[in-house]
Design a protein around this motif. Sequence first.
Motif, PDB file in Angstrom:
ATOM      1  N   ALA A  99       0.838  -1.197   0.000  1.00  0.00           N
ATOM      2  CA  ALA A  99       0.000   0.000   0.000  1.00  0.00           C
ATOM      3  C   ALA A  99       0.871   1.244   0.000  1.00  0.00           C
ATOM      4  O   ALA A  99       1.907   1.288   0.664  1.00  0.00           O
ATOM      5  N   PRO A 100       0.490   2.263  -0.755  1.00  0.00           N
ATOM      6  CA  PRO A 100       1.313   3.481  -0.791  1.00  0.00           C
ATOM      7  C   PRO A 100       1.369   4.151   0.563  1.00  0.00           C
ATOM      8  O   PRO A 100       0.393   4.197   1.298  1.00  0.00           O
ATOM      9  N   GLY A 101       2.565   4.654   0.885  1.00  0.00           N
ATOM     10  CA  GLY A 101       2.726   5.379   2.133  1.00  0.00           C
ATOM     11  C   GLY A 101       2.998   4.519   3.340  1.00  0.00           C
ATOM     12  O   GLY A 101       3.091   5.026   4.456  1.00  0.00           O
ATOM     13  N   THR A 102       3.109   3.165   3.148  1.00  0.00           N
ATOM     14  CA  THR A 102       3.333   2.296   4.298  1.00  0.00           C
ATOM     15  C   THR A 102       4.787   2.255   4.713  1.00  0.00           C
ATOM     16  O   THR A 102       5.098   1.952   5.849  1.00  0.00           O
ATOM     17  N   ASN A 103       5.720   2.543   3.774  1.00  0.00           N
ATOM     18  CA  ASN A 103       7.136   2.535   4.107  1.00  0.00           C
ATOM     19  C   ASN A 103       7.611   3.969   4.284  1.00  0.00           C
ATOM     20  O   ASN A 103       7.861   4.680   3.323  1.00  0.00           O
ATOM     21  N   ALA A 104       7.687   4.361   5.511  1.00  0.00           N
ATOM     22  CA  ALA A 104       8.121   5.727   5.777  1.00  0.00           C
ATOM     23  C   ALA A 104       9.627   5.836   5.578  1.00  0.00           C
ATOM     24  O   ALA A 104      10.376   4.910   5.842  1.00  0.00           O
ATOM     25  N   GLY A 105      10.078   6.939   5.080  1.00  0.00           N
ATOM     26  CA  GLY A 105      11.498   7.161   4.885  1.00  0.00           C
ATOM     27  C   GLY A 105      12.211   7.388   6.209  1.00  0.00           C
ATOM     28  O   GLY A 105      11.591   7.527   7.277  1.00  0.00           O
ATOM     29  N   PRO A 106      13.548   7.444   6.197  1.00  0.00           N
ATOM     30  CA  PRO A 106      14.296   7.665   7.427  1.00  0.00           C
ATOM     31  C   PRO A 106      13.984   9.033   8.020  1.00  0.00           C
ATOM     32  O   PRO A 106      13.717  10.002   7.311  1.00  0.00           O
ATOM     33  N   ALA A 107      14.007   9.125   9.352  1.00  0.00           N
ATOM     34  CA  ALA A 107      13.716  10.375  10.039  1.00  0.00           C
ATOM     35  C   ALA A 107      14.808  11.400   9.744  1.00  0.00           C
ATOM     36  O   ALA A 107      15.975  11.069   9.592  1.00  0.00           O
ATOM     37  N   THR A 108      14.410  12.673   9.668  1.00  0.00           N
ATOM     38  CA  THR A 108      15.373  13.743   9.427  1.00  0.00           C
ATOM     39  C   THR A 108      16.275  13.882  10.643  1.00  0.00           C
ATOM     40  O   THR A 108      15.781  13.990  11.767  1.00  0.00           O
ATOM     41  N   PRO A 109      17.594  13.892  10.478  1.00  0.00           N
ATOM     42  CA  PRO A 109      18.487  13.997  11.630  1.00  0.00           C
ATOM     43  C   PRO A 109      18.334  15.339  12.330  1.00  0.00           C
ATOM     44  O   PRO A 109      18.153  16.375  11.682  1.00  0.00           O
ATOM     45  N   PRO A 110      18.385  15.348  13.650  1.00  0.00           N
ATOM     46  CA  PRO A 110      18.224  16.612  14.383  1.00  0.00           C
ATOM     47  C   PRO A 110      19.453  17.501  14.232  1.00  0.00           C
ATOM     48  O   PRO A 110      20.511  17.067  13.788  1.00  0.00           O
ATOM     49  N   VAL A 111      19.278  18.755  14.592  1.00  0.00           N
ATOM     50  CA  VAL A 111      20.391  19.700  14.643  1.00  0.00           C
ATOM     51  C   VAL A 111      20.640  20.060  16.098  1.00  0.00           C
ATOM     52  O   VAL A 111      19.812  19.777  16.972  1.00  0.00           O
ATOM     53  N   THR A 112      21.785  20.674  16.354  1.00  0.00           N
ATOM     54  CA  THR A 112      22.127  21.085  17.711  1.00  0.00           C
ATOM     55  C   THR A 112      22.137  22.596  17.807  1.00  0.00           C
ATOM     56  O   THR A 112      22.843  23.265  17.042  1.00  0.00           O
ATOM     57  N   ALA A 113      21.332  23.110  18.709  1.00  0.00           N
ATOM     58  CA  ALA A 113      21.329  24.551  19.005  1.00  0.00           C
ATOM     59  C   ALA A 113      21.914  24.737  20.399  1.00  0.00           C
ATOM     60  O   ALA A 113      21.717  23.901  21.282  1.00  0.00           O
ATOM     61  N   TYR A 114      22.622  25.838  20.591  1.00  0.00           N
ATOM     62  CA  TYR A 114      23.314  26.059  21.867  1.00  0.00           C
ATOM     63  C   TYR A 114      22.605  27.116  22.700  1.00  0.00           C
ATOM     64  O   TYR A 114      22.229  28.184  22.200  1.00  0.00           O
ATOM     65  N   PHE A 115      22.450  26.771  23.981  1.00  0.00           N
ATOM     66  CA  PHE A 115      21.793  27.647  24.937  1.00  0.00           C
ATOM     67  C   PHE A 115      22.733  27.874  26.127  1.00  0.00           C
ATOM     68  O   PHE A 115      23.854  27.356  26.156  1.00  0.00           O
ATOM     69  N   VAL A 116      22.262  28.659  27.101  1.00  0.00           N
ATOM     70  CA  VAL A 116      23.127  29.097  28.202  1.00  0.00           C
ATOM     71  C   VAL A 116      22.585  28.607  29.531  1.00  0.00           C
ATOM     72  O   VAL A 116      21.383  28.755  29.822  1.00  0.00           O
ATOM     73  N   MET A 117      23.474  28.011  30.331  1.00  0.00           N
ATOM     74  CA  MET A 117      23.177  27.724  31.730  1.00  0.00           C
ATOM     75  C   MET A 117      23.836  28.842  32.530  1.00  0.00           C
ATOM     76  O   MET A 117      25.067  28.896  32.661  1.00  0.00           O
ATOM     77  N   VAL A 118      23.007  29.743  33.030  1.00  0.00           N
ATOM     78  CA  VAL A 118      23.512  30.955  33.684  1.00  0.00           C
ATOM     79  C   VAL A 118      24.212  30.608  34.998  1.00  0.00           C
ATOM     80  O   VAL A 118      23.682  29.852  35.826  1.00  0.00           O
ATOM     81  N   ASP A 119      25.424  31.191  35.168  1.00  0.00           N
ATOM     82  CA  ASP A 119      26.230  31.034  36.382  1.00  0.00           C
ATOM     83  C   ASP A 119      26.421  29.555  36.753  1.00  0.00           C
ATOM     84  O   ASP A 119      26.437  29.176  37.924  1.00  0.00           O
ATOM     85  N   ASP A 120      26.593  28.745  35.747  1.00  0.00           N
ATOM     86  CA  ASP A 120      26.754  27.303  35.961  1.00  0.00           C
ATOM     87  C   ASP A 120      28.211  26.941  36.204  1.00  0.00           C
ATOM     88  O   ASP A 120      28.506  25.863  36.718  1.00  0.00           O
ATOM     89  N   GLY A 121      29.124  27.827  35.831  1.00  0.00           N
ATOM     90  CA  GLY A 121      30.544  27.596  36.095  1.00  0.00           C
ATOM     91  C   GLY A 121      31.139  26.430  35.310  1.00  0.00           C
ATOM     92  O   GLY A 121      32.140  25.850  35.739  1.00  0.00           O
ATOM     93  N   GLY A 122      30.544  26.052  34.189  1.00  0.00           N
ATOM     94  CA  GLY A 122      31.094  24.967  33.376  1.00  0.00           C
ATOM     95  C   GLY A 122      30.718  23.579  33.827  1.00  0.00           C
ATOM     96  O   GLY A 122      31.272  22.593  33.313  1.00  0.00           O
ATOM     97  N   ARG A 123      29.771  23.426  34.739  1.00  0.00           N
ATOM     98  CA  ARG A 123      29.394  22.094  35.232  1.00  0.00           C
ATOM     99  C   ARG A 123      28.645  21.280  34.178  1.00  0.00           C
ATOM    100  O   ARG A 123      28.768  20.055  34.150  1.00  0.00           O
ATOM    101  N   HIS A 124      27.889  21.943  33.324  1.00  0.00           N
ATOM    102  CA  HIS A 124      27.095  21.218  32.340  1.00  0.00           C
ATOM    103  C   HIS A 124      27.524  21.494  30.907  1.00  0.00           C
ATOM    104  O   HIS A 124      26.884  20.990  29.961  1.00  0.00           O
ATOM    105  N   GLY A 125      28.546  22.288  30.706  1.00  0.00           N
ATOM    106  CA  GLY A 125      29.002  22.596  29.365  1.00  0.00           C
ATOM    107  C   GLY A 125      30.302  23.386  29.412  1.00  0.00           C
ATOM    108  O   GLY A 125      31.025  23.345  30.410  1.00  0.00           O
ATOM    109  N   VAL A 126      30.582  24.084  28.317  1.00  0.00           N
ATOM    110  CA  VAL A 126      31.808  24.881  28.220  1.00  0.00           C
ATOM    111  C   VAL A 126      31.606  26.196  28.968  1.00  0.00           C
ATOM    112  O   VAL A 126      30.647  26.930  28.707  1.00  0.00           O
ATOM    113  N   ARG A 127      32.535  26.488  29.887  1.00  0.00           N
ATOM    114  CA  ARG A 127      32.439  27.722  30.666  1.00  0.00           C
ATOM    115  C   ARG A 127      32.859  28.909  29.802  1.00  0.00           C
ATOM    116  O   ARG A 127      33.864  28.857  29.095  1.00  0.00           O
ATOM    117  N   PHE A 128      32.116  30.024  29.888  1.00  0.00           N
ATOM    118  CA  PHE A 128      32.455  31.227  29.129  1.00  0.00           C
ATOM    119  C   PHE A 128      31.750  32.430  29.766  1.00  0.00           C
ATOM    120  O   PHE A 128      30.886  32.277  30.653  1.00  0.00           O
TER     121      PHE A 128
END
Length: 213
Positions: A74-103
Amino acid sequence: MAKRWSGDGRGRGALAAVAGCLALLLSGCTPSGGSAGSSGAPLALLPATAPATPSTGTAGAAREKPDSPTAPPAPGTNAGPATPPVTAYFVMVDDGGRHGVRFGCNDSLVGSAQPGGSGDARLKAAIGALLGGGRPPANAYNALGSSRLTFLSGSFDGTTVTVYLSGTLNQGGTCDLPRIEAQLTQTALEAVGAIRADIYINGEGLSDYLSLD
């Protein structure tokens, strides 16, 4: 006294007739002067054979039945591969580098997977997540969240990624300046695998634009 055969002609003739009939029966030959039959032996000596009947078993019927055609998917039964996600960067305020790159102001820069795209659409999807189209992770801050910026275009030459934005940039204080620069730059680099990013807002380079605010 036992009865004896007489030696007259009648006794000898009878014996000869019996012997002749027995010989004819055993040899299958017709007597002299008779007409030849269609078979060389008397019918009484032919073996009885039953007429052959065609097989009516289920195996034969199965072999004669053509294979059923396979129904197309049946048409439409084989779905194509999912689109790969992208990475967006956000800020952990006053985190001191505990969860990411400190800056900046003792903050941490953290990446978050966002709905993506393929090919040239990946850069637009990644930057668009910072411009209001994405959702920051828990306890993260988006320094671009109050701005009204639009993605115009972008390009990648194999080394440098270039992004053009237009609109109004609203920042909430001195610490937001390095946050905005870090978020835009790192998100653009990650989207296409570049090693350098040139970002323009209203035709002006990002560093110069931020220094005017």
